[in-house]
Design an enzyme around this catalytic site. Structure first.
Site, PDB file in Angstrom:
ATOM      1  N   TYR A 129      16.407 -20.611 -16.052  1.00 18.65           N
ATOM      2  CA  TYR A 129      17.268 -19.465 -15.765  1.00 18.65           C
ATOM      3  C   TYR A 129      16.675 -18.642 -14.607  1.00 18.65           C
ATOM      4  CZ  TYR A 129      19.539 -14.936 -16.377  1.00 18.65           C
ATOM      5  OH  TYR A 129      20.208 -13.762 -16.157  1.00 18.65           O
TER       6      TYR A 129
ATOM      7  N   TRP B 291      16.595 -11.010 -23.876  1.00 18.84           N
ATOM      8  CA  TRP B 291      17.549 -11.824 -23.128  1.00 18.84           C
ATOM      9  C   TRP B 291      17.481 -13.290 -23.546  1.00 18.84           C
ATOM     10  CZ3 TRP B 291      21.998 -11.779 -21.147  1.00 18.84           C
ATOM     11  CH2 TRP B 291      22.433 -12.809 -20.320  1.00 18.84           C
TER      12      TRP B 291
ATOM     13  N   GLU C 242      25.175  -9.317 -21.181  1.00 17.93           N
ATOM     14  CA  GLU C 242      24.151  -8.275 -21.082  1.00 17.93           C
ATOM     15  C   GLU C 242      24.383  -7.216 -22.154  1.00 17.93           C
ATOM     16  OE1 GLU C 242      21.379  -8.162 -19.438  1.00 17.93           O
ATOM     17  OE2 GLU C 242      21.663  -9.669 -17.879  1.00 17.93           O
TER      18      GLU C 242
END
Length: 186
Positions: free
Chosen positions: A16, A46, A38
């Site tokens: 990522y 995350w 988000e």
């Protein structure tokens, strides 16, 4: 040169970081997806959302706002029973409300991408942070975007969430200067 330390040793997180985080994104649907993810991350890490992202895409119809606004109580109950996503009623309902706000913006003839990128004058802001502690949790631009999104009815779009969104979508380049991606994206 080494990558930003926040992605640690997890291969998914490293991928990522190396291929997505901080890459300028101008696609309306992709931006809508990222903003909602988000928001789903609020209070969590995350990597938790990243591990569930494929399932989110599946159960939220590829983040097709037109389909999401039609979700009824039965669909919400189905989502809240799915262990593949974060089962938080407020966050699920927020995604539905955000789809409505997104479509209203589009009905006004506004492109979601242009609306968002206007907060950074249409191009990435290149920062030069040496350590993670130098990176702010929010900026005046994030605060302004948060306020504008809230005014339009978006939820889970506080300044910290919005700044993380801006970092993820390349509106700001917050790769540390020691990271090869900083130079590649500058």
């Amino acid at each position: 040169m080494e990558r930003c330390p926040w992605c640690g040793e997890d291969p998914l997180y490293q991928h990522y970081h190396d291929h997505e985080w901080g890459v300028p994104d101008y696609d309306d649907r992709s931006l809508f997806e990222c903003l909602n993810l988000e928001g789903a991350q609020a209070g969590l890490s995350w990597i938790t959302v990243l591990r569930k992202r494929d399932r989110y895409r599946e159960v939220f119809d590829g983040f097709d706002a037109q389909r999401i606004v039609g979700y009824d109580d039965a669909k919400v109950a189905e989502l809240l029973a799915d262990p593949g996503i974060i089962r938080n009623r407020l966050k699920v309902r927020a995604t539905i409300g955000n789809a409505r706000a997104y479509l209203e913006l589009r009905e006004e003839g506004r492109n979601f991408s242009d609306f968002l990128w206007d907060f950074v004058d249409g191009s990435p802001q290149i920062n030069h942070y040496a350590t993670l502690k130098d990176v702010p949790a929010a900026t005046p631009e994030a605060e302004a975007m948060s306020k504008a999104l809230k005014k339009r009815g978006f939820k889970f779009v506080g300044p910290t969430i919005v700044y993380a969104f801006m970092q993820a979508t390349g509106m700001v380049n917050d790769h540390l200067v020691s990271c090869p991606r900083h130079r590649e994206l500058s």
